[in-house]
Scaffold this active site. Structure first.
Site, PDB file in Angstrom:
ATOM      1  N   MET A   1       0.845  -1.175   0.000  1.00 56.52           N
ATOM      2  CA  MET A   1       0.000   0.000   0.000  1.00 56.52           C
ATOM      3  C   MET A   1       0.891   1.239   0.000  1.00 56.52           C
ATOM      4  SD  MET A   1      -2.904  -1.583   0.138  1.00 56.52           S
ATOM      5  CE  MET A   1      -4.214  -0.490   0.641  1.00 56.52           C
ATOM      6  N   CYS A   2       0.603   2.193  -0.865  1.00 60.22           N
ATOM      7  CA  CYS A   2       1.464   3.355  -1.017  1.00 60.22           C
ATOM      8  C   CYS A   2       0.624   4.580  -1.367  1.00 60.22           C
ATOM      9  CB  CYS A   2       2.503   3.140  -2.119  1.00 60.22           C
ATOM     10  SG  CYS A   2       3.411   1.583  -1.997  1.00 60.22           S
ATOM     11  N   THR A   3       1.263   5.742  -1.233  1.00 59.03           N
ATOM     12  CA  THR A   3       0.644   7.002  -1.629  1.00 59.03           C
ATOM     13  C   THR A   3       1.636   7.782  -2.472  1.00 59.03           C
ATOM     14  OG1 THR A   3      -0.597   7.077   0.456  1.00 59.03           O
ATOM     15  CG2 THR A   3      -0.448   9.123  -0.795  1.00 59.03           C
TER      16      THR A   3
ATOM     17  N   ARG B   1      -6.500   7.746   2.312  1.00 55.95           N
ATOM     18  CA  ARG B   1      -5.220   8.388   2.014  1.00 55.95           C
ATOM     19  C   ARG B   1      -5.312   9.245   0.755  1.00 55.95           C
ATOM     20  NH1 ARG B   1      -2.045   4.657   0.491  1.00 55.95           N
ATOM     21  NH2 ARG B   1      -3.221   2.757   0.962  1.00 55.95           N
TER      22      ARG B   1
END
Length: 329
Positions: free
Chosen positions: A1-3, A228
């Protein structure tokens, strides 16, 4: 999971930044891939060439694998998890450039000078169900790509084919698909940096807002991908614009603070926990790559100089130092 998000200074310099949120220890470091580097591929015996030099987060697994970076022409890209929706070709296609999902970033950075050129070349690409070394799984990914002109796109491959979409908000997270995230923004039109000052009457009671910050009431604060995305779009839209590259990296670091995941607060069903292993900042105008690891908040800067771009082999850098920016030129 990333932004991930893009940012532009007051002088027009472009940046792409990202968090790398993952449970498995990836062990990446800043790496510069020189011009004319040849990559092996898990999809075929031929591999592919990278005429252009680029810097990013990489690891040598009998050949370097990079998951983000910026090239000498200012094109930047990052791979983010796309679980449950990524769909790839079952087999390589003859006459195509066949890539595993984890190889897409390296091919883009090594082969295109702009997002427009990538659009023209996508018809020649086939992304296949091929497992990544170390993880030993077919990694479900989608990609954000940006260039020196500020053009930003999202690349997703699903069951109905490949989608290359203009990114009007400069932000990307994880599943659901990017179009879903854009639609979800309509649920948050009340968010604003100014406070809500109007009073409300409930029976005989007049209710007034407590003060500053009420404009962001209702902004989700959890670590899910939709939440997010909303926080990052809001912060990107309203955070101040700065005029230098160093100030831009500092500003991006503060924006990513709102989505950084500390160890222990996001536990998966199998008991492991995702956390933000590092943040990366890709400066497209310099061009230069900045990396900020979880265990040492020192920001290491690696510039794409002529010496490293024309080296015989990739150049790998250790993450260390006490000063704010440890420059590697």
């Amino acid at each position: 999971m990333c932004t991930s998000l893009t940012y532009q200074t007051s002088g027009g310099d472009q940046f792409l930044a990202r968090t790398m949120d993952f449970g498995f220890e990836l062990g990446g470091r800043p790496v510069v891939i020189p011009r004319q580097h040849h990559f092996t591929s898990v999809t075929n015996a031929t591999g592919f060439d990278a005429p252009y030099s680029f810097a990013g987060t990489g690891r040598d697994l009998n050949g370097y694998i990079l998951v983000d970076g910026v090239n000498e022409y200012g094109v930047s890209a990052a791979a983010l998890y796309f679980a449950g929706q990524a769909h790839y070709a079952a087999e390589p296609v003859e006459g195509q450039i066949n890539l595993a999902p984890h190889e897409v970033v390296m091919w883009i950075l090594g082969n295109v000078k702009s997002t427009a050129e990538l659009s023209q070349r996508l018809a020649d690409l086939t992304i296949t169900e091929s497992a990544a070394p170390l993880l030993n799984i077919v990694v479900p990914l989608h990609w954000i790509i940006s260039d020196r002109q500020g053009e930003t796109f999202v690349l997703e491959q699903e069951a109905d084919g490949m989608h290359y979409m203009k990114n009007p908000v400069g932000v990307m997270t994880n599943s659901p698909d990017f179009d879903w995230h854009l639609k979800n923004l309509s649920n948050y039109v009340e968010l604003q940096p100014m406070p809500h000052t109007a009073s409300r009457q409930y029976g005989d009671l007049t209710v007034n807002a407590f003060g500053p910050g009420t404009g962001a009431l209702g902004m989700p604060g959890d670590y899910t991908s939709p939440s997010r995305f909303i926080r990052t779009v809001f912060n990107r839209e309203h955070t101040e614009t700065v005029d230098t590259d160093a100030a831009a990296v500092n500003t991006l670091s503060h924006m990513l603070n709102s989505v950084e995941i500390p160890k222990g607060v996001k536990v998966k069903a199998d008991g492991s926990d995702d956390y933000t292993q590092y943040r990366a900042y890709m400066s497209m105008n310099e061009p230069a790559f900045y990396m900020q690891p979880y265990n040492d908040q020192t920001i290491t800067r690696v510039a794409l100089t002529e010496a490293v771009m024309t080296a015989d082999t990739p150049t790998e850098y250790a993450l260390a130092g006490q000063q704010q920016f440890k420059a590697v030129n």
